[in-house]
Design a protein around this motif. Structure first.
Motif, PDB file in Angstrom:
ATOM      1  N   GLY A 154     -30.589  31.096  -1.671  1.00 35.22           N
ATOM      2  CA  GLY A 154     -31.509  31.921  -0.913  1.00 35.22           C
ATOM      3  C   GLY A 154     -31.042  32.351   0.459  1.00 35.22           C
ATOM      4  N   TRP A 155     -29.829  32.029   0.820  1.00 35.72           N
ATOM      5  CA  TRP A 155     -29.321  32.392   2.139  1.00 35.72           C
ATOM      6  C   TRP A 155     -28.856  33.853   2.157  1.00 35.72           C
ATOM      7  N   GLN A 156     -28.963  34.449   3.340  1.00 33.70           N
ATOM      8  CA  GLN A 156     -28.435  35.790   3.594  1.00 33.70           C
ATOM      9  C   GLN A 156     -27.391  35.693   4.705  1.00 33.70           C
ATOM     10  N   GLU A 194     -29.903  44.769   4.838  1.00 37.21           N
ATOM     11  CA  GLU A 194     -28.816  44.682   5.809  1.00 37.21           C
ATOM     12  C   GLU A 194     -28.053  43.363   5.716  1.00 37.21           C
ATOM     13  N   TRP A 195     -28.424  42.542   4.754  1.00 36.31           N
ATOM     14  CA  TRP A 195     -27.807  41.221   4.610  1.00 36.31           C
ATOM     15  C   TRP A 195     -27.107  41.126   3.250  1.00 36.31           C
ATOM     16  N   GLY A 209     -20.931  34.805  12.730  1.00 39.97           N
ATOM     17  CA  GLY A 209     -21.558  35.036  11.437  1.00 39.97           C
ATOM     18  C   GLY A 209     -22.981  34.507  11.464  1.00 39.97           C
ATOM     19  N   TRP A 210     -23.912  35.279  10.918  1.00 38.30           N
ATOM     20  CA  TRP A 210     -25.333  34.933  10.939  1.00 38.30           C
ATOM     21  C   TRP A 210     -25.802  34.602   9.524  1.00 38.30           C
ATOM     22  N   TYR A 211     -26.650  33.575   9.420  1.00 43.22           N
ATOM     23  CA  TYR A 211     -27.207  33.146   8.139  1.00 43.22           C
ATOM     24  C   TYR A 211     -28.725  33.029   8.289  1.00 43.22           C
TER      25      TYR A 211
END
Length: 721
Positions: free
Chosen positions: A39-41, A60-61, A91-93
């Motif tokens: 479920g992570w983006q 956007e992910w 990096g973004w999650y």
């Protein structure tokens, strides 16, 4: 009518009495975990802010599964392709978490096994915390941040920006190194659900339980236990049970715990402990620790226990359980072609099995804290472990000493390393630095720069954290110039003697000097430091599978470029190992490296962004010839391996045939014709003057062992004249 009513009531009462009462709802487990894998983006974006990240639409992910890293580095070709992703930055999650699924009455603590390199976490827009360092486990208590009745949004920022003056990573070790720091949550992530009273989760990512096995001179044993606690209330007690490998209880201690108490110490006697004895018998106990009240168990933790004694002698080397044990093994990096650092349990299992197959009995966990799986495997396989922090190569960007913030970060990473891995019997020494004099030796830093103050501080901290294990550091350069220029003055202050033990990273015959210089250099260092147990923490050479030479002894190599003939790698190891083996004062030796690994600074051999000193390729598909040289030297398994098998297309009819074998003799044939039984000198069997025929040639080698015959075959093609 009344009579029938009376009968009916009586029957109903009897029926109710016969029906067992409905059991009360079972309490939730003492400690449970929700693995946060799906479920992570993900989005790589240096300019993004937390507020903007929360508002971005799903389109956007990129959907990802953890463990994850965005980096992929290293290709077996000249030049990079789209397979390489060496981006460094932020990096973004993002993850949505339904608070209604959380067990009631529990505290909820998120646990990251590692995030490269700096991690910041927000929950529902509120900043929870930050962790700096790419390899340690860390936790944040999210109880006050999560809404148990609604959807929650977790936002993780992973920053692996290149260290530089003014950068976000300028005070996070390492500042330099011949390996690439991958970004992202590349190890496991989970949400722990614990009772308000529990075994501590806030102690530098540790288990909260520290078990110290003691073996007395008469063979009896004792387990000294320290437990850290949180949220203790009245009426609670701690129960610790030591179990053998079959799960049987062999000792127990129960202690009441006063309200508010944060720690407890006690001992369990073990009359005749079964020793953890390395590869010969890696016997493990388990210590089960429970926090309980009148209603049952509140929390529970289990840790490994291994009873063993260790000793390091500057003249005789290493002793395990009073028995001299020569240590020979490899170093290992944690990456894999196409995966980067995002390894699975199966990846770790495969790596350890390959190391064990070769006959190694020790592994240097270079140059940082490795995965929890890797420590567990070392315990189970009986590997002796050197474990270290990533204080590597550089102390500053020009200053004479490390900055206060960098010192604080190094101290924290060392505390995390020791507390998280204290209970593993495989670990025998804590490493506090690697080649920290390299920048000065290479003239890249002011000669006044001095790593010694920080090394001394880390050395003292390691002893305070764990008085049972000695400290060690790996030195790159001390006195290596003396071999080349005997009258030259030292270019950096000596570091030997700061730690209890020392390892020398020495590359004679590769970066400098000749292979034969190695042994005499070590003898000089032993004479210079007779009270310090010495080891060789690195030695080796590059080996490219597509580059070959007939006479490596006379070949002029290009260590920092191309080519890196596979035959030269094998030859250097053939020259180096006997010198190391025959010096009993060395307490251990480690080949650099077990596997090829990613390095952004390397354009060498037949690869790009790969350090090719591994005995096995980056994808673990090919065992190089040097792997079989050591397997023949170290393993009890039958070995017959013809070298040069990847040099399939030949232009010279005259060739030597070389076989690595632990048999006394091997029988060789060329195209079905016998070349005779060849004696194996020091497990190298050579037929110096074979003649190939035009076209395909088949070479076979065969040796007889008690378990039966073993055979190997290669095919070489000689170009027509």
């Amino acid at each position: 009518m009344r009579r029938w009513l009376t009968i009916l009531v009586a029957l109903l009462v009897a029926a109710c009495a016969a029906t067992p009462p409905r059991p009360a709802a079972a309490p939730p487990p003492a400690r449970s975990a929700t693995e946060l894998t799906e479920g992570w983006q993900f989005r790589f974006d240096d300019a993004l802010t937390p507020e903007a990240a929360l508002a971005l639409p799903d389109s956007e992910w990129q959907a990802v599964t953890l463990p994850h890293t965005w980096n992929r580095l290293g290709e077996y070709r000249i030049g990079r392709t789209g397979a390489t992703d060496n981006r460094q930055g932020k990096g973004w999650y993002r993850l949505r978490l339904d608070g209604r699924t959380l067990p009631a009455g529990k505290r909820h603590v998120i646990e990251f096994d590692a995030v490269g390199n700096i991690a910041d976490l927000w929950v529902n827009g509120r900043h929870v915390g930050r962790h700096a360092g790419a390899w340690s486990r860390f936790r944040f208590d999210l109880t006050g941040y999560l809404d148990p009745a609604a959807a929650n949004v977790l936002l993780l920022r992973a920053d692996n920006s290149a260290p530089a003056p003014g950068s976000s990573t300028a005070d996070v070790i390492p500042l330099d190194g011949d390996f690439f720091i991958h970004g992202g949550p590349y190890r496991g992530v989970r949400l722990l659900h614990v009772a308000p009273s529990h075994i501590a989760l806030g102690d530098h990512g540790s288990a909260g339980v520290f078990a110290t096995p003691v073996v007395e001179s008469d063979g009896s044993g004792r387990l000294d236990v320290r437990v850290e606690l949180e949220g203790i209330a009245a009426g609670q007690s701690l129960v610790a049970t030591l179990r053998d490998a079959e799960g049987r209880s062999i000792g127990e201690a129960t202690r009441p715990v006063a309200a508010g108490r944060r720690g407890l110490e006690f001992s369990i006697d073990v009359p005749a402990p079964h020793r953890w004895d390395g590869r010969a018998d890696p016997y493990l106990y388990r210590l089960d620790t429970r926090l309980a009240d009148a209603d049952g168990t509140l929390d529970a933790v289990s840790v490994p226990v291994g009873f063993r004694t260790i000793r390091f002698d500057p003249e005789q080397g290493f002793f395990l359980n009073g028995r001299h044990l020569p240590l020979h093994g490899v170093s290992r990096h944690q990456d894999y072609l196409g995966k980067g650092w995002a390894l699975t349990r199966a990846d770790h299992e495969r790596d350890m099995a390959l190391i064990a197959e070769m006959g190694a009995n020790t592994v240097r966990f270079a140059h940082y804290q490795h995965a929890p799986d890797w420590y567990e495997l070392a315990d189970r396989y009986g590997m002796i472990v050197w474990s270290e922090i990533p204080f590597v190569n550089k102390i500053s960007f020009g200053a004479a000493t490390a900055s206060p913030d960098l010192v604080a970060n190094a101290r924290t990473q060392l505390q995390e390393l020791i507390r998280q891995n204290y209970n593993h019997p495989s670990v025998v020494t804590w490493g506090v630095g690697n080649e920290v004099d390299l920048d000065v030796a290479l003239g890249r830093l002011d000669p006044k720069a001095d790593a010694r103050p920080l090394l001394r501080e880390l050395n003292a901290l390691a002893h305070a954290e764990d008085p049972t294990r000695p400290t060690v550091m790996a030195d790159c350069c001390e006195a290596t110039h003396e071999t080349l220029t005997p009258d030259a003055r030292p270019v950096q202050p000596p570091l030997t003697g700061i730690t209890d033990l020392v390892g020398y990273n020495r590359y004679y015959g590769w970066y400098y000097g000749k292979p034969a210089d190695l042994g005499p250099h070590l003898d000089r260092m032993h004479a210079r430091y007779p009270a310090v147990p010495l080891s060789v923490s690195e030695y080796g050479a590059g080996g490219a599978l597509t580059q070959h030479v007939a006479d490596p002894a006379s070949h002029k190599i290009n260590a920092g470029g191309r080519p890196h003939p596979e035959e030269y790698q094998s030859w250097l190891h053939e020259q180096s190992w006997p010198q190391l083996r025959d010096r009993p004062y060395l307490w251990a030796t480690w080949i650099w490296n077990m596997f090829d690994f990613a390095s952004k600074v390397r354009q060498e051999g037949d690869a790009t962004d790969i350090n090719d000193k591994g005995l096995v390729t980056y994808d673990r598909k090919v065992k190089k010839d040097a792997f079989f040289y050591y397997k023949a030297q170290w393993s009890n398994a039958p070995v017959v391996h013809i070298t040069g098998r990847r040099w399939r297309d030949r232009t010279d009819a005259k060739t030597a045939i070389k076989v690595y074998s632990n048999a006394p003799r091997v029988a060789l044939t060329l195209n079905g014709a016998s070349l005779g039984d060849i004696a194996c000198a020091d497990r190298i069997c050579t037929f110096p003057d074979a003649t190939l025929a035009p076209g395909e040639n088949v070479v076979t080698a065969r040796a007889d062992f008690p378990s039966g015959p073993v055979r190997d075959e290669v095919r070489w093609t000689l170009a027509a004249p």
